[in-house]
Design a protein around this motif. Structure first.
Motif, mmCIF file in Angstrom:
data_model
loop_
_atom_site.group_PDB
_atom_site.id
_atom_site.type_symbol
_atom_site.label_atom_id
_atom_site.label_comp_id
_atom_site.label_asym_id
_atom_site.label_seq_id
_atom_site.Cartn_x
_atom_site.Cartn_y
_atom_site.Cartn_z
ATOM 1 N N SER A 1 0.851 -1.182 0.000
ATOM 2 C CA SER A 1 0.000 0.000 0.000
ATOM 3 C C SER A 1 0.893 1.239 0.000
ATOM 4 C CB SER A 1 -0.927 0.005 1.217
ATOM 5 O OG SER A 1 -0.177 -0.003 2.413
ATOM 6 N N ALA A 2 0.247 2.393 -0.078
ATOM 7 C CA ALA A 2 0.985 3.651 -0.011
ATOM 8 C C ALA A 2 0.117 4.675 0.702
ATOM 9 C CB ALA A 2 1.351 4.141 -1.412
ATOM 10 N N LEU A 3 0.783 5.561 1.415
ATOM 11 C CA LEU A 3 0.093 6.680 2.029
ATOM 12 C C LEU A 3 0.112 7.831 1.034
ATOM 13 C CD1 LEU A 3 1.689 6.652 5.596
ATOM 14 C CD2 LEU A 3 -0.378 5.488 4.797
ATOM 15 N N GLN A 4 -1.052 8.363 0.717
ATOM 16 C CA GLN A 4 -1.103 9.577 -0.083
ATOM 17 C C GLN A 4 -1.000 10.731 0.905
ATOM 18 O OE1 GLN A 4 -4.568 10.008 -2.542
ATOM 19 N NE2 GLN A 4 -3.776 11.852 -3.524
ATOM 20 N N LEU A 5 -0.011 11.593 0.709
ATOM 21 C CA LEU A 5 0.280 12.646 1.676
ATOM 22 C C LEU A 5 -0.222 14.005 1.199
ATOM 23 C CD1 LEU A 5 3.923 11.581 2.614
ATOM 24 C CD2 LEU A 5 1.784 11.009 3.792
ATOM 25 N N THR A 6 -0.655 14.816 2.152
ATOM 26 C CA THR A 6 -1.114 16.167 1.878
ATOM 27 C C THR A 6 -0.597 17.080 2.988
ATOM 28 O OG1 THR A 6 -3.063 17.489 1.334
ATOM 29 C CG2 THR A 6 -3.311 15.893 3.113
ATOM 30 N N ASN A 7 -0.747 18.372 2.821
ATOM 31 C CA ASN A 7 -0.275 19.347 3.822
ATOM 32 C C ASN A 7 1.167 19.076 4.235
ATOM 33 O OD1 ASN A 7 -2.785 20.578 3.792
ATOM 34 N ND2 ASN A 7 -3.549 19.282 5.447
ATOM 35 N N ILE A 8 2.010 18.828 3.255
ATOM 36 C CA ILE A 8 3.424 18.523 3.526
ATOM 37 C C ILE A 8 4.142 19.802 3.941
ATOM 38 C CG2 ILE A 8 5.588 17.737 2.494
ATOM 39 C CD1 ILE A 8 3.741 15.995 0.594
ATOM 40 N N GLN A 9 4.770 19.747 5.095
ATOM 41 C CA GLN A 9 5.526 20.883 5.632
ATOM 42 C C GLN A 9 6.980 20.454 5.811
ATOM 43 O OE1 GLN A 9 3.975 23.997 6.547
ATOM 44 N NE2 GLN A 9 2.295 23.078 5.408
ATOM 45 N N ARG A 10 7.856 21.013 5.016
ATOM 46 C CA ARG A 10 9.291 20.727 5.166
ATOM 47 C C ARG A 10 9.841 21.690 6.212
ATOM 48 N NH1 ARG A 10 10.734 17.933 0.137
ATOM 49 N NH2 ARG A 10 8.809 17.895 -1.061
ATOM 50 N N PHE A 11 10.592 21.163 7.149
ATOM 51 C CA PHE A 11 11.079 21.988 8.235
ATOM 52 C C PHE A 11 12.272 22.824 7.790
ATOM 53 C CE2 PHE A 11 9.520 18.510 11.375
ATOM 54 C CZ PHE A 11 8.215 18.895 11.144
ATOM 55 N N THR A 12 12.222 24.126 8.053
ATOM 56 C CA THR A 12 13.345 24.993 7.719
ATOM 57 C C THR A 12 14.552 24.610 8.572
ATOM 58 O OG1 THR A 12 12.422 26.615 9.246
ATOM 59 C CG2 THR A 12 11.993 26.963 6.918
ATOM 60 N N GLN A 13 14.270 24.147 9.762
ATOM 61 C CA GLN A 13 15.324 23.692 10.667
ATOM 62 C C GLN A 13 15.029 22.236 11.035
ATOM 63 O OE1 GLN A 13 17.872 25.857 11.360
ATOM 64 N NE2 GLN A 13 18.807 24.027 12.144
ATOM 65 N N PRO A 14 15.726 21.255 10.405
ATOM 66 C CA PRO A 14 15.464 19.860 10.777
ATOM 67 C C PRO A 14 15.650 19.654 12.284
ATOM 68 C CG PRO A 14 16.843 19.964 8.826
ATOM 69 C CD PRO A 14 16.747 21.367 9.361
ATOM 70 N N VAL A 15 14.841 18.782 12.840
ATOM 71 C CA VAL A 15 14.894 18.497 14.275
ATOM 72 C C VAL A 15 15.880 17.358 14.495
ATOM 73 C CG1 VAL A 15 13.558 17.747 16.270
ATOM 74 C CG2 VAL A 15 12.512 19.267 14.554
ATOM 75 N N VAL A 16 16.940 17.638 15.246
ATOM 76 C CA VAL A 16 17.946 16.621 15.546
ATOM 77 C C VAL A 16 17.337 15.672 16.584
ATOM 78 C CG1 VAL A 16 20.274 16.159 16.391
ATOM 79 C CG2 VAL A 16 19.816 18.215 15.003
ATOM 80 N N PHE A 17 17.056 14.459 16.151
ATOM 81 C CA PHE A 17 16.322 13.485 16.961
ATOM 82 C C PHE A 17 17.020 13.216 18.298
ATOM 83 C CE2 PHE A 17 14.707 9.301 18.091
ATOM 84 C CZ PHE A 17 13.362 9.468 17.869
ATOM 85 N N THR A 18 18.341 13.048 18.255
ATOM 86 C CA THR A 18 19.066 12.673 19.473
ATOM 87 C C THR A 18 19.037 13.764 20.537
ATOM 88 O OG1 THR A 18 21.114 13.333 18.365
ATOM 89 C CG2 THR A 18 20.577 10.974 18.377
#
Length: 157
Positions: free
Chosen positions: A98-115
């Protein structure tokens, strides 16, 4: 428990012509396409529904890895088909179900460093040395507070 927030996990991939893409570039290609493939063994794939929120996480060891780079909403969950297969921008190891159809995609200007947020996330094991196990399986459900933690400082583009 009914979860409505998920993290989609992307590793480095190849293009259909064999060029290696970082996890960020592979994620961006899928976001541009508007679909996210899910495989038979993708964790949580049967839980996700239209209207749910997803975060995009880059996995691996590259300099741009271990970051949350975007958010989106699930518009639909569609069965994988020949049209999707023919238009997918990256080489897939296996055939999605299957696949997720995505909407309201927001690319972060500042990626969030997970660690930077390990101590504030409820799904990270107590043994912080083993935190990576929480990010295996292609996808995981997360709580609303965890979602807020990972998006609070992101800033959408």
């Amino acid at each position: 428990m009914n979860r409505s927030h998920f993290i989609l996990i992307k590793h480095p991939s190849e293009t259909t012509s064999g060029r290696i893409l970082s996890a960020t570039d592979a994620s961006s290609a899928l976001l541009d396409w508007g679909f996210w493939p899910l495989f038979q063994k993708t964790r949580c794939r049967l839980m996700v529904q239209p209207g749910n929120s997803v975060l995009i996480y880059t996995a691996g060891q590259c300099s741009d890895a271990r970051q949350v780079i975007a958010s989106a909403q699930v518009a639909d969950v569609v069965q994988w088909n020949r049209r999707l297969s023919g238009s997918c921008p990256i080489f897939l190891e296996g055939i999605p179900v299957s696949a997720l159809q995505l909407t309201n995609i927001q690319r972060f200007t500042q990626p969030v460093v997970f660690t930077d947020h390990l101590d504030n996330l409820s799904f990270i094991p107590a043994n912080r040395q083993k935190w990576g196990v929480a990010m295996m399986g292609g996808m995981r459900s997360i709580s609303e507070p965890d979602y807020q933690t990972l998006t609070a400082k992101a800033g959408a583009a």
